[in-house]
Design a protein around this motif. Structure first.
Motif, mmCIF file in Angstrom:
data_model
loop_
_atom_site.group_PDB
_atom_site.id
_atom_site.type_symbol
_atom_site.label_atom_id
_atom_site.label_comp_id
_atom_site.label_asym_id
_atom_site.label_seq_id
_atom_site.Cartn_x
_atom_site.Cartn_y
_atom_site.Cartn_z
ATOM 1 N N GLN A 98 -11.227 3.128 -1.400
ATOM 2 C CA GLN A 98 -9.976 3.575 -2.006
ATOM 3 C C GLN A 98 -8.844 3.543 -0.971
ATOM 4 N N SER A 99 -9.136 3.943 0.249
ATOM 5 C CA SER A 99 -8.146 3.936 1.306
ATOM 6 C C SER A 99 -7.737 2.505 1.658
ATOM 7 N N TYR A 100 -8.723 1.609 1.694
ATOM 8 C CA TYR A 100 -8.445 0.193 1.958
ATOM 9 C C TYR A 100 -7.481 -0.362 0.907
ATOM 10 N N THR A 127 -2.616 -8.308 -2.711
ATOM 11 C CA THR A 127 -3.588 -9.364 -3.035
ATOM 12 C C THR A 127 -4.979 -9.013 -2.516
ATOM 13 N N LEU A 128 -5.064 -8.459 -1.306
ATOM 14 C CA LEU A 128 -6.368 -8.061 -0.761
ATOM 15 C C LEU A 128 -6.912 -6.844 -1.504
ATOM 16 N N SER A 154 -10.722 -4.063 -5.346
ATOM 17 C CA SER A 154 -10.838 -3.174 -6.499
ATOM 18 C C SER A 154 -11.445 -3.863 -7.709
ATOM 19 N N GLU A 155 -11.291 -5.183 -7.805
ATOM 20 C CA GLU A 155 -11.880 -5.927 -8.935
ATOM 21 C C GLU A 155 -13.335 -6.284 -8.688
ATOM 22 N N ALA A 156 -13.775 -6.237 -7.440
ATOM 23 C CA ALA A 156 -15.159 -6.633 -7.107
ATOM 24 C C ALA A 156 -16.165 -5.580 -7.534
#
Length: 126
Positions: free
Chosen positions: A109-111, A118-119, A124-126
């Protein structure tokens, strides 16, 4: 001999490095960090912290309020509170290894909060 806290820190750093475009390094004088494109998303350690303790700081814009009652979360003040950074501290008697799944989810979540959009979307979609 490695303490559970040192093992947990090594595992958390290794997890952080699996996320896109990350690097580990030194933060302030006594901290270690994991960064995405130069922005810290997890800070590990505290001043004069013994090997059987670990402090972890992450940005949790989604779950900041929800985690405040956890026994290992310290009250965030000032800038940290204003910007949804959570401070977790594990002492010698705390089972930090049992909390690794939670801490890894917090790191993710922090990332997403700190990474370029874009990153963040990739993770989050993975």
């Amino acid at each position: 001999m490695t303490t559970p806290h040192q093992s947990a820190e090594a595992e958390l750093i290794a997890y952080g490095l699996t996320l896109p475009e990350t690097e580990a390094g030194l933060g302030w004088a006594f901290t270690r960090v994991v960064r995405v494109r130069g922005k810290m998303f997890v800070i590990l350690g505290d001043k004069a912290q013994p090997k059987n303790e670990l402090t972890i700081i992450v940005k949790l814009p989604i779950s900041f309020e929800m985690v405040q009652e956890l026994y290992f979360v310290r009250e965030s003040r000032g800038w940290y509170r204003q910007h949804d950074w959570v401070i977790a501290h594990f002492g010698p008697d705390d089972d930090i290894l049992a909390e690794l799944p939670t801490l890894k989810a917090w790191m993710k979540q922090s990332y997403v909060a700190m990474a370029p959009k874009t990153l963040g979307r990739q993770v989050s979609e993975a």
